[in-house]
Scaffold this motif. Structure first.
Motif, PDB file in Angstrom:
ATOM      1  N   VAL A   1     -15.146   1.007   2.897  1.00  0.00           N
ATOM      2  CA  VAL A   1     -14.631   0.571   1.599  1.00  0.00           C
ATOM      3  C   VAL A   1     -13.928  -0.776   1.714  1.00  0.00           C
TER       4      VAL A   1
ATOM      5  N   PHE B   1      -7.902   6.296  -4.439  1.00  0.00           N
ATOM      6  CA  PHE B   1      -7.198   5.334  -3.588  1.00  0.00           C
ATOM      7  C   PHE B   1      -6.927   4.030  -4.355  1.00  0.00           C
ATOM      8  N   SER B   2      -6.733   4.171  -5.645  1.00  0.00           N
ATOM      9  CA  SER B   2      -6.493   2.994  -6.486  1.00  0.00           C
ATOM     10  C   SER B   2      -5.313   3.223  -7.427  1.00  0.00           C
TER      11      SER B   2
ATOM     12  N   LEU C   1     -12.858   5.362   4.855  1.00  0.00           N
ATOM     13  CA  LEU C   1     -12.273   6.623   4.414  1.00  0.00           C
ATOM     14  C   LEU C   1     -12.468   7.689   5.484  1.00  0.00           C
TER      15      LEU C   1
ATOM     16  N   VAL D   1     -10.529  -2.667   0.179  1.00  0.00           N
ATOM     17  CA  VAL D   1      -9.252  -2.373  -0.475  1.00  0.00           C
ATOM     18  C   VAL D   1      -8.618  -3.685  -0.909  1.00  0.00           C
ATOM     19  N   LYS D   2      -8.496  -3.867  -2.213  1.00  0.00           N
ATOM     20  CA  LYS D   2      -7.911  -5.096  -2.747  1.00  0.00           C
ATOM     21  C   LYS D   2      -6.444  -4.860  -3.074  1.00  0.00           C
TER      22      LYS D   2
ATOM     23  N   THR E   1      -9.511   0.234  -4.643  1.00  0.00           N
ATOM     24  CA  THR E   1     -10.421   0.594  -3.561  1.00  0.00           C
ATOM     25  C   THR E   1     -11.813   0.817  -4.127  1.00  0.00           C
TER      26      THR E   1
ATOM     27  N   PHE F   1      -8.225   1.016   9.072  1.00  0.00           N
ATOM     28  CA  PHE F   1      -7.809  -0.014   8.125  1.00  0.00           C
ATOM     29  C   PHE F   1      -7.602  -1.314   8.900  1.00  0.00           C
TER      30      PHE F   1
ATOM     31  N   PHE G   1      -6.194   6.070   5.666  1.00  0.00           N
ATOM     32  CA  PHE G   1      -7.588   5.758   5.983  1.00  0.00           C
ATOM     33  C   PHE G   1      -7.900   6.102   7.440  1.00  0.00           C
TER      34      PHE G   1
ATOM     35  N   PRO H   1      -1.206   2.529   5.301  1.00  0.00           N
ATOM     36  CA  PRO H   1      -2.673   2.567   5.368  1.00  0.00           C
ATOM     37  C   PRO H   1      -3.225   3.342   6.558  1.00  0.00           C
TER      38      PRO H   1
ATOM     39  N   ILE I   1       0.836  -1.205   0.000  1.00  0.00           N
ATOM     40  CA  ILE I   1       0.000   0.000   0.000  1.00  0.00           C
ATOM     41  C   ILE I   1       0.868   1.252   0.000  1.00  0.00           C
TER      42      ILE I   1
END
Length: 441
Positions: free
Chosen positions: A147, A226-227, A141, A149-150, A233, A123, A120, A116, A108
């Motif tokens: 959310v 966030f991606s 968030l 998060v992958k 995300t 997290f 965030f 993270p 991340i």
């Protein structure tokens, strides 16, 4: 929790080779025992298949990536493998050990520019889901939005080509098929390469969220800020997986409701002649308390060519009308049968087999409703998958890899639900779609 993620071709090759040798040896010993007249009870047979599947699953879990994608496919192919083997493999849809927390944090930071806990409001360092290519964390968030998060596992993309090469060898040991799979594996490789591009998956999320933003199907919203290409995300989708839903002893009405949503979701996508969610397995669907169907994981999305889509859709009405000559012509176009076979008798046997399989596959569309709890229907579907007359020669357009995966995946879930489905609307959609395509519009 595991720190290990073997990423070199040598490391991964050793695991594939070890798995293939062990499983191949086990099945060879069993065959010799049977040849020598040693009887095996039903329970012993079930245990044998389950133990072998456990060995494969445990090794594939270490590899993740392409290997676990194969495990997911094996779990969905009812009939191709012993039921106990497929049952163990189904765990790849739900339970895979996550990577080390420190490694997840570092990914991340590298992708989003900070750790993270700084990005965030909250997290969860424990992954809530871990699968083939990445794992998912629950987060919040700073504006309060929940959310998912992958995080993509490291070096997954770099291992795809060599994994597939080794997987071909291992697959032949398990399913005893020795044909030329190159074209099919190339299609799988191209799809997996796209799955490792989270920017692309973000675009698919936007498309499906817009397409199904109203009604009883819910899909995640893409959160671009966030991606990246390796961190994705999206808004969080709550719900129970099929296994949990069935464990709650739902009423027939509830089973029918969710079964209808699954059925309509599939046919609505087909009608659009655009993108199709092509990863139809129970891990990607949520059966929600509010009665809505949650759909996640838009990494494997396909857009089939107009020619293939047209011919594939025509299979249904041809089978319903039972015009054998028209079915034969369509099978030729779809590369299911050969125009000038070396063995005409064997080819005719194969055609009749495929026609009977197609008739069974078309059965849900023959009336205006269909009961997927019918044991005879499931028995026939399984029979055809097991008794394929030509087992060492891949047949059919390469697009069947994913079109069949979607359709079989749908049928499998509906059979597990035991759902009774209204099929009248979907038949009309199919008819109108074919008419439109025939007119070239």
């Amino acid at each position: 929790m595991s720190n290990d993620f073997p990423s070199s071709k040598l490391e991964r090759g050793k695991i594939f080779a070890k798995t293939g040798l062990k499983v191949g040896t086990n099945y060879a010993k069993r065959y010799l025992k049977k040849s020598a007249g040693k009887k095996e009870s039903e329970e012993e047979g079930k245990k044998f298949h389950a133990d072998n599947a456990r060995q494969v699953f445990n090794e594939f879990t270490k590899l993740r990536g392409t290997a676990l994608k194969i495990a997911q496919s094996l779990s969905m192919d009812d009939g191709m493998l012993p039921e106990e083997f497929a049952e163990v493999m189904s765990e790849s849809q739900y339970s895979v050990p996550p990577i080390n927390k420190a490694l997840a944090r570092s990914i991340i930071r590298k992708e989003l520019g900070d750790y993270p806990e700084n990005l965030f409001a909250h997290f969860n360092t424990e992954a809530i889901a871990a699968a083939s290519i990445g794992q998912v964390h629950e987060a919040e968030l700073k504006n309060g939005q929940k959310v998912a998060v992958k995080i993509q596992y490291p070096n997954v993309r770099n291992t795809i080509h060599s994994d597939l090469s080794m997987a071909k060898t291992l697959m032949k040991r398990i399913v005893n098929r020795n044909g030329n799979f190159d074209e099919y594996f190339e299609e799988i490789e191209d799809t997996l390469i796209e799955e490792t591009d989270y920017h692309q998956e973000g675009k698919y999320l936007q498309y499906f969220n817009k397409r199904f933003s109203e009604g009883d199907v819910i899909t995640p919203k893409y959160i671009a800020e966030f991606s990246t290409g390796k961190v994705l995300t999206m808004s969080f989708i709550e719900g129970r997986h099929l296994k949990e839903f069935l464990a709650s002893n739902p009423s027939q009405e509830e089973r029918n409701h969710f079964g209808q949503l699954l059925w309509d979701f599939f046919h609505d996508q087909v009608e659009q002649r655009n993108f199709i969610h092509a990863d139809t397995h129970p891990g990607n669907f949520f059966f929600r308390e509010d009665g809505k169907l949650g759909v996640i994981d838009f990494g494997c999305v396909k857009k089939f060519s107009e020619e293939f889509t047209h011919n594939y859709m025509k299979l249904l009405p041809k089978h319903l009308k039972q015009n054998e000559q028209e079915i034969r012509e369509l099978y030729l176009k779809l590369d299911i049968i050969k125009a000038n076979p070396k063995n005409p008798e064997k080819e005719e046997e194969f055609f009749q087999f495929c026609k009977a399989y197609g008739d069974t596959f078309a059965k849900p569309y023959m009336g205006n409703e269909f009961d997927f709890s019918d044991p005879e229907f499931k028995e026939k579907i399984t029979h055809f998958a097991r008794e394929l007359p030509i087992k060492n020669e891949p047949r059919g357009d390469k697009n069947f890899i994913y079109s069949t995966k979607v359709h079989i995946g749908l049928y499998n879930m509906l059979m597990k639900l035991g759902a009774q489905i209204d099929t009248e609307r979907s038949k009309k959609l199919t008819h109108n779609m074919i008419e439109t395509m025939d007119k070239g519009t």
